[in-house]
Structures are given as structure tokens and as C-alpha cells.
Design a protein around this motif. Structure first.
Motif, PDB file in Angstrom:
ATOM      1  N   ALA A 245      70.822 -54.156  15.976  1.00 50.06           N
ATOM      2  CA  ALA A 245      72.231 -54.544  15.808  1.00 50.06           C
ATOM      3  C   ALA A 245      72.582 -54.484  14.328  1.00 50.06           C
ATOM      4  O   ALA A 245      71.833 -54.980  13.494  1.00 50.06           O
TER       5      ALA A 245
ATOM      6  N   ASN B 197      80.783 -54.471  14.479  1.00 48.83           N
ATOM      7  CA  ASN B 197      79.411 -54.853  14.815  1.00 48.83           C
ATOM      8  C   ASN B 197      78.995 -53.987  16.000  1.00 48.83           C
ATOM      9  O   ASN B 197      79.741 -53.898  16.987  1.00 48.83           O
TER      10      ASN B 197
ATOM     11  N   THR C  15      75.423 -52.063  18.272  1.00 50.06           N
ATOM     12  CA  THR C  15      73.984 -51.985  18.513  1.00 50.06           C
ATOM     13  C   THR C  15      73.595 -50.523  18.705  1.00 50.06           C
ATOM     14  O   THR C  15      74.213 -49.815  19.486  1.00 50.06           O
TER      15      THR C  15
ATOM     16  N   ASP D  60      76.449 -56.929  19.917  1.00 51.57           N
ATOM     17  CA  ASP D  60      74.988 -57.058  19.898  1.00 51.57           C
ATOM     18  C   ASP D  60      74.439 -57.075  21.322  1.00 51.57           C
ATOM     19  O   ASP D  60      74.633 -58.033  22.061  1.00 51.57           O
TER      20      ASP D  60
ATOM     21  N   THR E 239      71.135 -56.292  21.874  1.00 49.13           N
ATOM     22  CA  THR E 239      69.683 -56.141  21.686  1.00 49.13           C
ATOM     23  C   THR E 239      68.866 -56.925  22.711  1.00 49.13           C
ATOM     24  O   THR E 239      67.706 -56.611  22.952  1.00 49.13           O
TER      25      THR E 239
END
Lengths: 652, 652
Positions: free
Chosen positions: A133, A183, A185, A208, A210
Motif C-alpha cells: 500500500a 492511496n 495498493t 489499502d 493488503t
């Protein structure tokens, strides 16, 4: 959890088991006979035992009165062992007892193969696919770098370098950046060789993600297809599923598949059929593990050379023609969806390499899975399956060979054969005095067929109890009414219609026994020939590694009895379960291991049995239980058989 | 071949031309007026000249009597210059002669850009794709290496190393080896960076097919699509084809395309439309060059940033929104067939990188094509097109900017506008005394429309002859009946219905002139602003490089007249024709050049005109022929206009 001890009286047999093991399983494992005809479902009520010290979990039912219960009487099939106990098996007579005691071995075995725990311990838990991320400052007129440049900068900040972007990742990047409010990933595919290859960004997602990074490991067997759902973040296997390879309808072994592939449209059909079977398994696996297949980022596939080429649609006919040349050892990572797999476009498929036409990814992955290529001990690796493969060697050298065993080990070509799914008899033990069997089925259901391990245990028991002779012929004078002549000739009734799920008796015919004989003969002669080829013999082996979908549930002592496995101390045997599955899983979990695959391929020398003169002799010698040269090769087995016969003769 | 000299009397004008040039073309190039209304087809018979010394090829027809022919009278439009000659243009009167003499310039120009010849000379003819024929010994039981291993060994013997096989190559390998009787040809894709990447074997074919290795270079323009068929073995361009980009129906410029892409299904439709247009061109190209598209192994594509993203289906909307961020500078090689291109599966597509939202592969490829990034001279690079782009710089630095000129240069938005195909008027000269035009059309056919270069020449002539004024308004009192008021207002009749292929007169309206005015204004203000931004001025320029599909056929002197090009000595101008096409071609021909693309991208700084305050001032100043500040910026042009006016005033 530490194991607990079960002592079986009156046989004075002790064995160690995992807590939670059913008492009936423990007994059969130990060679202790307990009548049980319902496969462990708890309905026949025949498997009554007395718990003399310690306590078990469960084991009660309306079939056991309160006062019996108070006396410690339980049903073995539904009793779980949780602590050290002593149980007594009620026996009809002292003589019967002698016979049964002769059967008992107390041998116990456990499987062992590298898993994510070991990989983590060794610091080699390093999946081919990782998620990262990252975040970035939004662009401005002064910093209007393109979206990729912005991502590269963020990756660099995270200490990551040398990237190639898959086109799809670039395509999805503008929206990923902005939907995730800068943001996102990245899903990164690591190369095996970081010197000559770069990291691939194969996917970008907003925010994110992840926490969720999934892969499927696929074992494409000639007879069965298995798949596991793997969480690459934790290394945990979320679940596995299996089914027959629908290609079976185009031929049971690789040769007949290759022949079919030669017909117009044949290769295409086999390719689609393999894909279809895999997709069925993947869908079942997805629903079982509550995963949407669109979440899967990686697939790994291991199979024998023919299965691999058939799946990839690569002309297989030269595998079959002298000099037996496969198309390739290595295949590049391919797009899973290109071959029709029900996986998202960005998901790569890592195909396991092959060594030779008949030594494929399944073997290499198994060898890798047990670290045979890094072990100083001399090991014999046996992959039991429709196409059996054997490897002999250690960290310095390895020779391998293949033998076509036929589908018997996987329930194919057996009248009531089935794969190891619910209701399949997986372990059997027969009372030599009465001929009554004790059955354990997969899932403790009423019997509906016999799987490979059950078949081996059954034939071993029939042999040990003298119900069949060394040539696999029935003793029609046997006291038991289970031995009879059916529509297919002499047979043994394993489960009466009333005790099974079918509308007829489940039996084992002499034809079935012949099939198993040929299968085990092919395997035994394969590794004998291989050992002789390098000037070694059975005695030189430090360990025997047993792979194959059903290997796990084989009882070694019984497999030795029929001459499938060499006569060696039980503690020299190791199970790795399904070798292909193991390798496919490990490749997904560990790039370091993935790198080692190359070493294995380079180290291994293929041995062409078809041109080894001694092979046919070994094969002929093996068409016997346990072997025509049993005195030399199976002395202790002969001794056991003698003992049991003796005991039985006293009972009657 | 060395050029030959043509002397035009009575104007005492001499010029150099390539042998084989048509006399009419030479005359117009030199600014020498000869009446010719049929576009050079030879049917109007007006372009009679007298060859006074030397001889021409052709130029005779039933329109020229034997005794006239004997006197050396020929038709200029069908006469080819093959040796030094002196020709006399008959003139109605001495005054007419004066006017015409005032027109004449004698300027001549030639195009120059790197081609395969230069690349070979520099030892940089090193295509991204090469073919290599190899052979091997057939396999035996002692050498049953797989087919890939066998090929790798053969390649190693040929001095080739570090390979990755595309899956398709492996798939086709077994049959290729055996059909070719162990001789096959590999098609190898060379990486740009041999340190971090490997050679890719993308195709294998039985036998030796090295003689045939084809690539297509594609220029995806906002208005037009061009493609060339390139023989990578010889470096020869086998032919080229072009057509409009069908995306035009969804908007004439990139902005309106981006807007359309935002509608439901819009992006998909634009992607498919671009693919469709390219495929039409490829098919035409294939039949023209007698090539089957399945023989093509490589495609290269250059276009502006928006065209590139639209073709690849990458969301373009952020190109248009402040701060104007493109998705990527570089794209990985992609499979051409994945984007619907009518090319075989194994063919890769190399997409040219972009610098900024409005400075794309077309510019970089042009800059690379003339080696501007390695030249100490200060150059101005102008890519004329719907989206005009300009670059200023040298080997040490480069700044670039983009301006939306609209489609006028490519015949768009012009009543009788068309692209430079057969029958398009590409050069015009008007007799200032009579207002009669001399026309040359593409392919010497009867006129059917006006292309960009013809438009510039026409407007320049109208301006020079005073038929329009500096604001682009017609002098309706002009003697010629070609100046009239039509349904769209004042207009000039370029070709009467009887002299053209249409059923009506071909005219130029004031609206057409306004469109050209805005187009040239956008370009001029773009490079003026850019130069000012780095503290330079027109005078500092060592050379001006002119790119753009139609650039080739522009007459510089006339382009300066209307203020499209800066007033500089003609010998400072260089033509590279279609910049995108050039770059796409060179990338296919030379890996070293392909490697340089990165340097260019890294070296170039984008200049956002929309935020440069001086841009609007420059633009306003440019909405005039040649410019509001002509005294300062176009002194010689003013002087010429004055001279012609004066001469004309004497004639009337």
C-alpha cells in the motif's frame, strides 16, 4: 499438542495418537481389529469397547444402556481419544484373541512436509506475489507528473525499485489513484532472478487492500484435480477441493489421452476439459472458503508432463513417440484467463517445470516439498498415482523414472472404486477367524465405495487372513459367507447392501485384485530397476518419501504386505501427501523455493525404464503378493503371514 | 542523382530540381506563374511553355500542333525535367510580366530526415525484431532433451544468449522443429536494456523464413491515420497508406474526444473506432504492398497523448482537467491483437511514450527522427496538425508546448477541404493581374478538393495578389469573376465545375480563411510564447524543423506569407514530413534509437501555455496576415506584398 497413549488390551499394544483421534481409527492404525461394519457412522453398534482407565469423549448412543455405560462401555467409532487411556476389546474366544493378536502391530506413522510455518521459521516465507500500500501527494500544475511516475516515486520511497508495469495496472491507475484519494495498493509479482528480471506491478487497487492477497494452487492429476485456496498474507491454506479430471472419459492414462489428442479437435477438447474440471474445483473451493474468484491474484499449477502440455494446448504426441521428447522444461508465467481459467485477467499462472516426458512438475514439486535435493540422506521418493514416478538420490545427485501404474490407486478400474471422498472406505481390517471386516470411511459415513488406501488395506487384510493367496485368488472354502462367487466371479463382500449407501453389496472381485497387482507391480519394479541402475539396493535407503493424492491415508505396514512398498522399518517412511499440491503451494508461498526448482530440474537425470532390460523381469517378479522373491525381499512379511495363518489354524 | 537546373524566362529565375520533376511543379515551387486549371492532368492545355534550350520528356498532346511542337512548345504540366533547360513562359503583356516577376522567388527546398540508409551508415540499423535461422540434430534416446533446450543450444551456438520464450513460441515449437526437419526460424524481440531484460523468442517457424520480416509503423493522428509497411530485413519501406481517423465523428479535436469518452460506453467506442480506422488502413496497406497481415511480426504506434490513451482504452479525462495529468509516459510492449488490431497474436505493439498531456509520442518521435536531442544547434520543431506541438532546444535542453490548432491543416472544417489524396489541390499560384490560378493536384488528377498545403498556398496567393486583405476579407471589386458572393458569403472559385471532378465549383469562403487564420495563429503564438519563455527570439533559431502529415508539401515561402512560419531564410527550414510516422518507423528499424527515446522524454520540459499570460496576447496578434506586428516580425514579407501590389497597380 503432544500426543497421547492408547493401550489396547488384551493385545498389550500401545500406540501414540493425536488427541481427538477416533478410537476406531487408532485401533485399525495399530492393527487392532474391532468389528465395525458401518464405516464409523456409529449405527451398527458392533464396535463396543471397554474403557478401563482414562476417559474418552463421546462414544455413547441409544445402543449402549446406562449400566453398560457405567461399566465404561463405549462405541469405538464415535469415541475420541483426548488423554492416555487403556481400552479392552471384547473377544469371542481365547483362540480368536490369539489370531487377532497376531494381526496387531502397533505401528503408527505421521506425515511431515514443509509448510508455511517452517518457511517462516527459515525466513523463506516470501510469496511470489506481494501487496504494497502506498500513498502520494495529489498532482499540481507545478507537479503534473504522470500517474505512473507518481506511483514509482511512492514505491521508491517504500524502498522498492526496478519495476515493469503490466498494461492493465497502468490502465487502472488513473482511477485507482483518485478513487483511493491518492492511496492505493499495488500487487507486485517478484521475479525469481532479480538480476535479469524486474518486479511486475500486475494490479493496482484504490485504498489499502493488503489484508487480502489470495492465490490458488492447482494439482492437475491424470485422474483427479485438486486445488487449495492460499492466503499469501498469512501463508494459511484456507481450504482445498478436489474432483475427477473429466479428461478420464477420453482415456484413463496419459497414453490414451495423447492418442485422443491426435484426433481432429482432440487436443482442443482435452484442453477445454481440463480447464472445465479445474474451474469446477475452483468454484467449489471458492464457495467453500467464501472467496470470490475475482479476488485471486495468482495461480500455480503442477502436473505431469502430459497433463501440463494438454492443459496448455501444447502438442503432446512426441511425449509418446520414441525418443519421448517433451516440448519444454520451463514455461513462462502465463495469463491464467488465457487458458479459460475462471480467474481475473491480471492473475498470472505459474506452471511447474518438467524433467522428462514422464517425469513432470508433480515429481519435482514433491521432491522440492521434502527438500530431498538438499538432504545428504539417500532418499527414495515415490509418487503413487495413475502415472507413478520414482526418484532416488540426495543433495548431490538424483535419478528419476516413471511407470504407468494405471488408475487403481485412485479408485479407477475397480468395480466399486471411488476417490477418497465421503463414504469411501479408506481403511479396513479383517478378522482372520471370522472374515468380518472393520471399516473406516472418509467422513465416517455409510460406505459407498472403496478408495485407493482402502483398497490396499483390504487386499492386505485378505492376504494376511488367507482369504486370498499370493496370486490374488480367493479361498472359496473360507468360513465367511462374505467370500462368494458373484456375477464377475469370486469376490469378497466388503459391505452388505443393508450396511452401505448403495442398493447392492460392495464387493472386491479378483479382477479388481489383478488391477491392484499390476499397479503395485509397476511401482515396485520401477524403483527396484532405478536402484539397480545406480548400483544400490533397498537396504541402502535412509528414507522413503511417499507422495500421491491418497498417500496420506495409506497404512504403510499394509502397503508393504502387498509388496507396493519395500520392506523397511516403518520409521523410515515419510508422507508428503499430494506432492503436486505441496509443490504448487510452496511455489506460491516462497520465491526462494521457486528459485530452487531450477536446481532440481538441472540436477535430475531421467532414466528410461522402457529401455532398461531388467524392468520387465522386475515387473514379472512383482506380479505376486508380496513378491516372487519374498524370501529375499520380504522376509518379515512372510513371517507375519505365517504367524497369522498359524493362529487361525488353531482357532478353527 | 544530381539535380538539374531550370531557368525560367522572361523572369530570369533559376532553380535546382530533382530530375523527373514536372515542369509545372518546378514553376510553382519557384513562384513562377503558369496558367493551369486542370491540376496538372494535361487536359486544359493552358500551361503552354517554350523550351528554348535543352529538352524535356513528354509535354506533347493533341492540343499541340506539329509545327508548335517543332518550335519547342510543350505543356508544362506533363513535361518532365531531365536535364538543364531554359523555358520561356508566354505572357499576355509586359505589365503582366512585371506583376508575375514580382511573384517569383526561385526558392527551392528539400526534405531531410534519418532513413534506413543513414542508420546503416551509422551502424545503427538494428531492428527491435530480428529473425534467426537455426538447425539441430534430431533427438535420440541418448539425447532426449526437450524441444526448447534443443533450440537454446542451437541459439547459443549462433552466439545468442539470455532468452525468454513467449508461450506461443513454445506451443508452436514441437511442430516447427519437425516440419522443418530440425531447421527453424526464430523471431527474436530485442530488449532496449539488455542489462535488465532478456531477448524474447516470440515466434518459431519451420525452415528458413529470414528473408521475410515485416513490421507496420502506425501514426494515429487526431484527424488522420497513417501506416507504413516496413521490411525489417532490408529496412525498406514497402509502402504507406492513410485515411481519416473515424473518431472524427465523435469530435474534431482531442478535447471533444475526451468529453465523448466520458459518456457511457464512450471510451470503449472511441477505442474500437480507432482500432477500426487503423485496421482499414492496415488492410489497404497490405493489399497495396501485397503482404498478408499474418506475416507482420511487429507494430509500432505513435500518437499524441490523448490518441494513445484512447487507443489503449486508458481513461483520458485527467488529461483535460487541471493539472492535466496523463496516465503514463511509457507503456510496456503490448500484444497488438489484444487491442483488436488485425495482426497475428504473436505480434507485439510498441507504443511511443509521451511527455505530457499535450506533448505525446508524435512529438518525441519527430524530435528523435531529426536528432534534435543530439544537435548543438538551437532548433525549433513544429508539428503541424489538429493538435500542434512545438519544441525548442538543443542537445542540452528542450522545452515543449502544445496548441490546439484545429483540423484546418488537414482539410478539416474547410468547405472543400480534404486530406492530401488524389485530386486534392496541393499547390496554387494566382496571377495577380488576372486572378487566374495555376493548380497542382495530388496525383495530377482533376481537382476535387483542397488539402492543407494547397490551402496555405491558396490563401498566401490570395493575400499576395491582394484578392484578400490582411484580415482575410475578399476584395469584391477584383477584376476576376472568380471572386464572388456565394451562398456562404464572399468566396474565390478555385476550380470551376467544368474543370473539376465535382458537380459544382470548388471555392474558398471567408469562413474557411478564418479557420486557417485561427489555426496558424495558434501555432505561431505557441512557439513565440515558448521562445519568450526561455528568453529567446525568432532570430536566435539556427533551424526550424517542420513536421506534420502534410508538412512535406508545404511551400515555406507561402507559409511565411500567411504568418504560419516565422520569417527566416528558407534554407533554415527542414522538413521531416510526418513526425509520428518517422518515429514509429525508426523505432522499428533501430533499437539504439528506441533506447534514445527515454533520454528525450527525460530531457524535455513541458510548458503549459494555458497558464502563460503572454499566450493570449500572442494569439490575438497572430489573427492577422501575416501578423499585427508584421513590421517587426515580417519585414521582408511586407516588402514583397508591396512590390506585387505596385506591379499589379501598373498593369491595371
Amino acid at each position: 499438542m503432544s500426543r497421547v497413549t492408547v493401550r489396547f488390551e488384551p493385545y498389550e499394544i500401545e500406540m501414540q495418537v493425536e488427541p481427538g483421534t477416533f478410537l476406531l481409527d487408532a485401533a485399525l492404525e495399530a492393527g487392532v481389529h474391532i468389528n465395525a461394519s458401518c464405516g464409523g457412522k456409529g449405527v451398527c453398534g458392533k464396535c463396543r469397547v471397554i474403557v478401563e482407565s482414562g476417559a474418552v469423549e463421546g462414544g455413547l448412543s441409544e445402543k449402549i444402556s446406562e449400566e453398560d455405560a457405567a461399566k465404561g462401555i463405549r462405541q469405538a467409532c464415535t469415541s475420541k481419544v483426548t488423554e492416555d487411556i487403556v481400552v479392552r476389546i471384547p473377544t469371542e474366544s481365547a483362540l480368536d484373541k490369539a489370531a487377532l493378536k497376531a494381526l496387531a502391530t502397533g505401528s503408527s506413522q505421521q506425515a511431515q512436509a514443509i509448510g508455511s510455518k517452517e518457511l517462516k521459521a527459515e525466513g523463506r516465507f516470501d510469496p511470489a506475489l506481494t501487496k504494497l500500500a502506498v500513498s502520494a501527494e495529489p498532482p499540481t500544475l507545478d507537479d503534473a507528473r504522470n500517474d505512473v511516475a507518481r506511483l514509482l516515486a511512492s514505491l521508491k520511497k517504500a524502498g522498492e525499485r526496478h519495476f515493469v508495469f503490466d498494461f492493465e495496472a497502468i490502465r487502472d491507475l488513473p482511477e485507482a489513484w483518485r478513487q483511493g484519494n491518492w492511496n492505493l495498493t499495488t500487487t507486485i509479482m517478484r521475479p525469481v532472478d532479480t538480476k535479469t528480471s524486474r518486479n511486475h506491478v500486475i494490479r493496482v487497487e484504490p485504498g489499502d487492500t493488503t489484508a487480502r492477497n489470495l492465490a490458488v494452487a492447482i494439482d492437475l492429476g491424470t485422474t483427479t484435480v485438486w486445488a487449495e485456496m492460499i492466503d499469501l498474507t498469512t501463508g494459511q491454506v484456507l481450504g482445498s477441493e478436489g474432483n475427477f479430471n473429466a479428461q478420464i472419459s477420453y482415456g484413463e492414462d496419459v497414453i490414451s489421452r495423447i492418442v485422443y489428442a491426435g484426433k481432429p479437435g482432440g487436443l482442443k477438447r482435452l484442453q477445454e476439459t481440463a480447464t472445465g474440471s479445474i474451474n469446477d474445483v475452483l468454484k467449489a473451493l471458492a464457495s467453500k472458503t467464501k472467496v470470490d474468484l475475482s479476488e485471486v491474484n495468482l495461480a500455480t499449477l503442477a502436473g505431469n508432463t502430459t497433463m501440463t502440455q494438454l492443459f496448455l494446448g501444447v502438442e503432446p504426441k512426441y511425449i509418446r513417440l520414441d525418443p519421448y521428447v517433451p516440448a519444454a522444461a520451463y514455461y513462462p508465467p502465463v495469463r491464467a484467463s488465457r487458458f479459460g481459467l475462471a480467474l481475473p485477467d491480471h492473475a498470472s499462472l505459474l506452471v511447474f517445470p518438467s524433467v522428462a516426458s514422464y517425469v513432470g512438475g508433480d515429481v519435482i514439486s514433491g521432491v522440492m516439498g521434502v527438500g530431498m535435493h538438499k538432504d545428504p540422506r539417500l532418499s527414495l521418493f515415490i509418487d503413487l498415482g495413475t502415472n507413478g514416478e520414482v526418484v532416488v538420490g540426495n543433495q548431490d545427485w538424483m535419478v528419476c523414472a516413471a511407470a504407468s501404474a494405471g488408475p487403481a490407486f485412485e479408485g479407477g478400474g475397480i468395480k466399486f472404486g471411488m476417490r477418497a471422498s465421503k463414504g469411501a472406505v479408506e481403511n479396513v481390517m479383517i478378522n482372520p477367524a471370522t472374515g468380518e471386516p472393520a471399516l473406516v470411511t472418509v467422513g465416517k459415513a455409510l460406505p459407498k465405495g472403496i478408495c485407493g488406501s482402502g483398497l490396499i488395506a483390504l487386499v492386505a487384510s485378505l492376504l494376511l487372513t488367507g482369504i486370498i493367496d499370493e496370486r490374488g485368488r480367493y479361498d472359496l472354502d473360507h468360513v465367511s459367507d462374505r467370500v462368494r462367487v458373484g456375477e464377475d466371479g469370486p469376490e469378497y463382500v466388503l459391505a452388505w447392501s443393508k450396511d452401505n449407501q448403495l442398493d447392492r453389496d460392495i464387493t472386491l472381485t479378483e479382477m479388481d485384485i489383478d488391477n491392484l497387482m499390476r499397479a503395485k507391480g509397476a511401482m515396485y519394479s520401477a524403483y527396484m530397476t532405478l536402484l539397480e541402475g545406480v548400483g544400490l539396493s533397498i537396504g541402502d535407503l535412509d528414507r522413503v518419501i511417499l507422495a500421491g493424492g491418497f498417500g496420506q491415508s495409506i497404512n504403510i505396514e499394509r502397503a508393504i504386505l502387498i509388496g507396493l512398498l519395500p520392506e523397511l522399518p516403518v520409521d523410515r517412511f515419510t508422507f508428503v501427501g499430494n506432492g503436486s499440491m505441496l509443490g504448487a503451494r510452496l511455489v506460491a508461498l516462497s520465491n526462494p523455493l521457486r528459485a530452487e526448482v531450477g536446481d532440481i530440474v538441472d540436477k535430475m537425470t531421467n532414466f528410461e525404464l522402457s529401455v532398461a532390460p531388467s524392468y520387465m523381469d522386475n515387473y514379472t517378479g512383482s506380479l505376486f503378493f508380496p513378491h516372487t522373491e519374498a524370501k529375499r525381499l520380504f522376509p518379515e512379511t512372510l513371517e507375519r503371514m505365517r504367524k497369522v495363518k498359524e493362529a487361525v489354524s488353531q482357532t478353527s
